[in-house]
Scaffold this active site. Structure first.
Site, short mmCIF file in Angstrom:
data_model
loop_
_atom_site.label_atom_id
_atom_site.label_comp_id
_atom_site.label_asym_id
_atom_site.label_seq_id
_atom_site.Cartn_x
_atom_site.Cartn_y
_atom_site.Cartn_z
N HIS A 166 0.86 -1.19 0.00
CA HIS A 166 0.00 0.00 0.00
C HIS A 166 0.90 1.23 0.00
O HIS A 166 1.99 1.21 0.60
CB HIS A 166 -0.85 0.05 1.28
CG HIS A 166 -2.15 -0.69 1.20
ND1 HIS A 166 -2.71 -1.33 2.28
CD2 HIS A 166 -3.02 -0.87 0.18
CE1 HIS A 166 -3.86 -1.88 1.94
NE2 HIS A 166 -4.07 -1.62 0.65
N CYS A 260 -2.26 2.66 9.37
CA CYS A 260 -3.29 1.69 8.95
C CYS A 260 -4.39 1.55 9.99
O CYS A 260 -5.52 1.19 9.67
CB CYS A 260 -2.65 0.33 8.69
SG CYS A 260 -1.66 0.28 7.21
#
Lengths: 283, 416
Positions: A166, A260
């Site tokens: 990511h 996250c």
């Protein structure tokens, strides 16, 4: 800048390593539920101490990665562009996130059905521009769709190292013209784009990137991140920021860290639209 | 061929892709162009519009070309990862044949070049490639094949329009090609020995590759006294398939029976008395016996091209025409039936030698996919150019008398 920063979190009640969808996950290693609970609580408390309003959503059995709220979608003003997860293991999170955002006053939108998009995990504002990671989780094409939908410039950046799957694992805007990044996660084109477009780039070493130090939560001049990045902490200090290291090792086992575990509901500090939104609200 | 030094970028399948968004500042456009080149493709930017403000998206339409369809798919697959998108992703369209023996209006008309159709998102090779046909598809089995108009049956799904159809142009021969010895499509000024060696090498290579060699011959083979050379080539296994009309077989048999061709003594070169009857007598004999094979089996026909064909098991198709005498019982007089027989016999042919036969040569050219090497030998340059003009562009033409050509070829191949 907004005086109240709002962040969405989800307690790790059901957080486990139940599947392997990135190179960090290993079911044989597993995670310690008590330890992950303590680490998450410490992050939660640190954010409260920074003056953040933390909103909590209910954990759901069978959705261990729901703790990683950053991947819910992308917020732009009161629009929530919902994620379309690449892996079936996480697709069950979408209706839960959609309901929460709808219940909290957001307009919920979805990308076209064959377009993968993993929200603020891959799409991060720095200034007026949306920097967008693609290849492992989100599609380059989807990023253009998102840019068209919200009317901003989108610069897709190819991610080339599966460990940094990511964008928020290797890139973190800290101000509209400044960001930290790990060059090894990008190809030459991506690095050129970052050099060209972001005035102040703080480079993270391979070793410190490996301890997830790019996966940081920025609150004003404070940067909350996993411990183990002393060089980055010093570099941040030189730029007038304070690093707040926390132990988040249990979550790194699943390929996530501070960033996250949080979803900035009012827009990241580095997003310029956020301050213009505040100004329009003030009028 | 005219293109011996073809640029690698001017042949091969093409797919158009679109890239849009902030492709300039994100360096996606240069990256995509670089990827195409790195992966061995070439590109042409067909359209490009650049956004005027920072938030305005840009758009580029790029034609991507690669040497093979597989390589093109690989390149396009890679570009999709970077946000590019093929702009013609439609599946092929078909309509059920509403009349037997005719295509639906708007049918796709084939060329002799390798063709693919898109069924269920995948490109499928069209089999039995042949020019001037339609394409019938079987969606359930993901197959497609060329279909002659006369063979259309009611209800057959026939491809209509051009969407979802792509032609993969043949690579033009390069210098390494077996045909590099000639660089113009019709050659009357080239050194014959060199050309001939090239033909012989191609025939050898084809036989080594397990492909068949097809000879399409006109009666001039016999008139010019070349029947013996052809007979030797057949005897020694250099020819597996023969297409001809009534005339070649008749003159060959006449020679075997009477040593004349249309009454001309082939050794003396003079017309002999009542010789003009010989070809009719030859036909009559064969008709009385029942056929060429029967004549060979009964020991009546003991030499010549047709004799060797029967002995060697060569696949022979004799197609008739309106002015045929007799004709021989072996001649197929139903044109459609003859076409079907020739079509079936063309399978696995890798090399076609068209000798002094305008109509049968062109007919055969129409049936052959462009991948089959074709050499056309005729004293008349018009025959050769006509063949190329009708679409059999892969033809190499040699303008020469057929006797010296066949004599030298037989010598080259058989060493006798």
């Amino acid at each position: 800048m907004s005086s109240t920063r709002r962040i969405l979190m989800c307690a790790p009640k059901h957080f486990r390593i139940e599947y392997e969808i990135n190179p960090w996950m290993n079911r044989r290693v597993g995670s310690d539920p008590d330890e992950s609970g303590r680490q998450w609580q410490a992050l939660h408390d640190a954010l409260i101490a920074l003056g953040v309003t933390v909103e909590l959503m209910d954990p759901v059995q069978g959705l261990p990665d729901l703790v990683f709220t950053a991947n819910a979608g992308l917020v732009y003003r009161d629009l929530f562009v919902s994620s379309r997860f690449r892996y079936g293991e996480r697709q069950g999170e979408t209706p839960i996130f959609d309901r929460w955002f709808a219940d909290h006053g957001f307009t919920v939108e979805h990308t076209p059905s064959d377009h993968h998009f993993e929200g603020a995990g891959d799409a991060l504002f720095c200034g007026e521009t949306l920097f967008a990671g693609y290849r492992f989780r989100s599609d380059a094409r989807t990023m253009q769709w998102v840019g068209d939908r919200i009317g901003v410039e989108v610069l897709p950046l190819e991610l080339v190292d599966p460990r940094y799957y990511h964008l928020d694992t290797c890139f973190c805007p800290i101000a509209p013209d400044a960001a930290i990044y790990f060059p090894g996660a990008f190809d030459e084109y991506g690095r050129s784009v970052l050099w060209d477009r972001i005035r102040s780039l703080i480079e993270v070493s391979a070793e410190e990137a490996f301890s997830f130090s790019c996966n940081a939560v920025v609150v004003g001049r404070s940067v909350v991140l996993n411990e183990g990045a002393p060089k980055l902490a010093k570099a941040l200090e030189r730029h007038g920021y304070r690093a707040i290291p926390l132990k988040l090792t249990e979550f790194i086992k699943a390929g996530g860290s501070a960033k996250c575990l949080t979803f900035r509901l009012d827009g990241e500090d580095a997003a310029l639209w956020r301050s213009t939104a505040d100004r329009s609200k003030a009028v | 061929m005219a293109h011996t030094e073809a640029n690698p970028g001017d042949s091969g399948p093409i797919e158009e892709i679109e890239v849009r968004g902030h492709i300039v500042d994100s360096l996606l456009l240069p990256k995509i162009l670089d990827r195409i080149l790195q992966m061995g493709g070439t590109f042409e930017i067909r359209e490009c519009s650049i956004g005027t403000r920072r938030i305005d998206p840009s758009r580029a339409l790029i034609a991507v070309r690669a040497g093979t369809a597989d390589r093109l798919d690989e390149i396009v697959g890679d570009l999709i990862e970077h946000g590019a998108w093929p702009i013609h992703p439609e599946d092929v369209r078909s309509e059920s044949a509403d009349v037997a023996g005719a295509f639906p209006e708007g049918f796709y008309s084939t060329t002799n070049q390798p063709t693919q159709v898109r069924i269920g998102g995948r490109w499928i090779d069209v089999s039995d490639q042949e020019m001037d046909c339609g394409i019938t598809i079987n969606e359930a089995e993901s197959t497609a094949r060329c279909l002659p108009m006369a063979d259309v049956m009611l209800g057959m799904p026939i491809v209509v329009g051009h969407d979802g159809v792509r032609v993969l142009p043949m690579e033009r021969p390069r210098e390494s090609s077996p045909f590099a010895f000639m660089s113009s499509s019709v050659s009357s000024e080239k050194p014959k020995a060199v050309s001939l060696r090239g033909v012989a090498e191609s025939i050898r290579a084809m036989r080594d590759a397990g492909k068949k060699v097809l000879l399409v011959g006109g009666p001039a083979i016999v008139h010019t006294g070349s029947a013996g050379h052809v007979a030797r080539l057949i005897r020694e296994g250099w020819i597996q398939t023969l297409f001809a009309g009534n005339a070649l077989a008749t003159h060959d048999i006449e020679q075997a029976f009477f040593n004349t061709s249309l009454g001309v003594d082939l050794e003396q070169g003079e017309a002999i008395e009542h010789g003009h009857e010989n070809h009719l007598r030859a036909i009559n004999t064969i008709r009385r016996i029942g056929g060429i094979r029967q004549a060979v089996e009964r020991g009546r026909l003991t030499s010549g091209i047709m004799f060797e064909c029967i002995r060697a098991g060569v696949d022979v198709v004799l197609a008739g025409s309106i002015r045929d005498d007799g004709p021989l019982p072996d001649v197929i007089t139903d044109t459609l039936e003859a076409q079907r027989a020739m079509r079936a016999a063309c399978k696995d042919v890798g090399f076609a030698l068209l000798i002094a036969s305008a109509l049968h040569g062109i007919a055969t050219g129409n049936l052959l996919p462009a991948s089959v090497q074709v050499v056309c030998v005729d004293i008349n340059p018009a025959t050769v150019t006509k063949l190329a003009d009708r679409g059999t562009f892969q033809t190499i033409g040699m303008v020469t008398d057929v006797e010296p050509f066949l004599r030298s070829l037989a010598l080259e191949l058989t060493g006798a």
